[in-house]
Structure formats: C-alpha cells, structure tokens
Design an enzyme around this catalytic site. Structure first.
Site, PDB file in Angstrom:
ATOM      1  N   GLY A  78       0.841  -1.198   0.000  1.00  0.00           N
ATOM      2  CA  GLY A  78       0.000   0.000   0.000  1.00  0.00           C
ATOM      3  C   GLY A  78       0.870   1.239   0.000  1.00  0.00           C
ATOM      4  CG  HIS A  79       4.461   1.310   0.750  1.00  0.00           C
ATOM      5  ND1 HIS A  79       4.103   0.470   1.781  1.00  0.00           N
ATOM      6  CD2 HIS A  79       5.572   0.777   0.220  1.00  0.00           C
ATOM      7  CE1 HIS A  79       4.968  -0.513   1.882  1.00  0.00           C
ATOM      8  NE2 HIS A  79       5.872  -0.358   0.941  1.00  0.00           N
ATOM      9  CB  ALA A  80       5.238   3.925  -4.692  1.00  0.00           C
ATOM     10  NE  ARG A 120       5.778  -1.146  -3.650  1.00  0.00           N
ATOM     11  CZ  ARG A 120       7.070  -1.379  -3.871  1.00  0.00           C
ATOM     12  NH1 ARG A 120       7.703  -2.214  -3.096  1.00  0.00           N
ATOM     13  NH2 ARG A 120       7.721  -0.716  -4.798  1.00  0.00           N
TER      14      ARG A 120
END
Ligand code: T46
Length: 141
Positions: free
Chosen positions: A54-56, A101
């Site tokens: 839940g981040h890049a 992702r």
C-alpha cells in the site's frame, strides 16, 4: 549482468539446481537481479485476509519471491494495474522504483522473501496515493 532492460512486473526465472536431495535456487546481485543486494527481509506468519504494502518507493528496487506458499502482488505504475500470483520459489517478481504495490491473498504458511537495492529508509516511502500519482505526472511531463 543481464543486458536486457528489466521492467517492473517482470518475472525473473532464477537458477534451479534439481537434486534428489531437494532443489536449490541461488541469486547473485547484478547477475540475476539488476542491482546490488543491500538488504534482505521476509514476511511470514501473515494472517488470512491480511494485506501488506500500500505504498511506493522513490528509489528502491526489489525482487519478491514466494519461497513458500503463495500470494498476489498488484503493481500500479500510475496508469495500469497488474496482479501477479507468486507461487514458485525459483521465480522472482522485479519491482522498480515508483511502483505502487499491494499484496494480498497470502496462503497459510507462505513466506515472501524480498531482496532490496537499498537499506531501510522511511523517507524513501511514498504512502499517499494521490501524491504518488502527482509525482508520476511530474516525471512524465
Ligand atoms: C514491499 C513489501 C513486500 C524495517 O524496520 N525494516 C525493513 O527493512 C522493512 C521492510 C520494514 N521495517 C519496518 C518499518 C515498519 O515499521 O517494519 C514495519 C513494516 O514495514 P512496511 O510498512 O514497509 O511493511 P509492508 O509489508 O507493508 O511493505 C514491505 C516493503 O516496505 C515493501 O516495499 O514491497 O514489504
């Protein structure tokens, strides 16, 4: 070093040494992955229904491997989302910088091994999806 350009979402087939005593897979930085391996971590004991990611990352490149069990990885480059099911310990999913992702659908007993191009750095995270999209738009303009 593989001369082919690697792209986010690419499945990398890793060496597999078949043996009656059990199989063996090995990974060498700058050979099987397009970066020096600076960090290794793994996710395990993931409860059913849990989601991770839940981040890049601004700079980080990674290779994710389901060394046991299976899970889904959804990759988002700001334009397109692709979901990959990982379930083979001799295949890795290459994830480049600036790829959002999300990981889900972990099977019981699964282990996600991750090879990373940098040491842990909280300032490398992009945790806000709108800010991620804005950064992608700036890069493409
Ligand atoms: C990704 C998926 C597969 C550390 O102290 N060192 C580390 O190397 C890592 C990766 C995390 N942490 C700490 C930071 C947080 O307090 O562990 C906690 C959870 O980390 P994070 O929110 O990054 O966990 P995930 O599973 O959501 O994401 C991680 C990676 O960040 C990410 O790039 O692809 O695993």
């Amino acid at each position: 070093m593989n001369a082919l350009p690697f792209h986010s979402g690419q499945i990398i087939d890793l060496p597999k040494v078949n043996d009656q005593r059990g199989n063996l897979t090995f990974i060498e930085g700058l050979s099987h992955v397009p970066f020096e391996i600076k960090r290794v971590y793994y996710l395990y004991d993931v409860p059913g229904g849990a989601e991770r990611g839940g981040h890049a990352h601004k700079d980080l490149q990674q290779l994710m491997i389901a060394v046991a069990g299976s899970f889904d990885v959804t990759l988002d480059d700001g334009k397109q989302k692709t979901t990959v099911h990982l379930n083979r310990p001799y295949q890795g999913l290459y994830v480049s910088d600036m790829t959002w992702r999300e990981m889900s659908n972990f099977s019981s007993g699964s282990v996600c091994l991750v090879l990373a191009s940098t040491e842990y750095d909280e300032s490398d995270y992009c945790r806000d999806y709108d800010a991620f999209l804005a950064a992608i738009a700036r890069t493409n303009s």
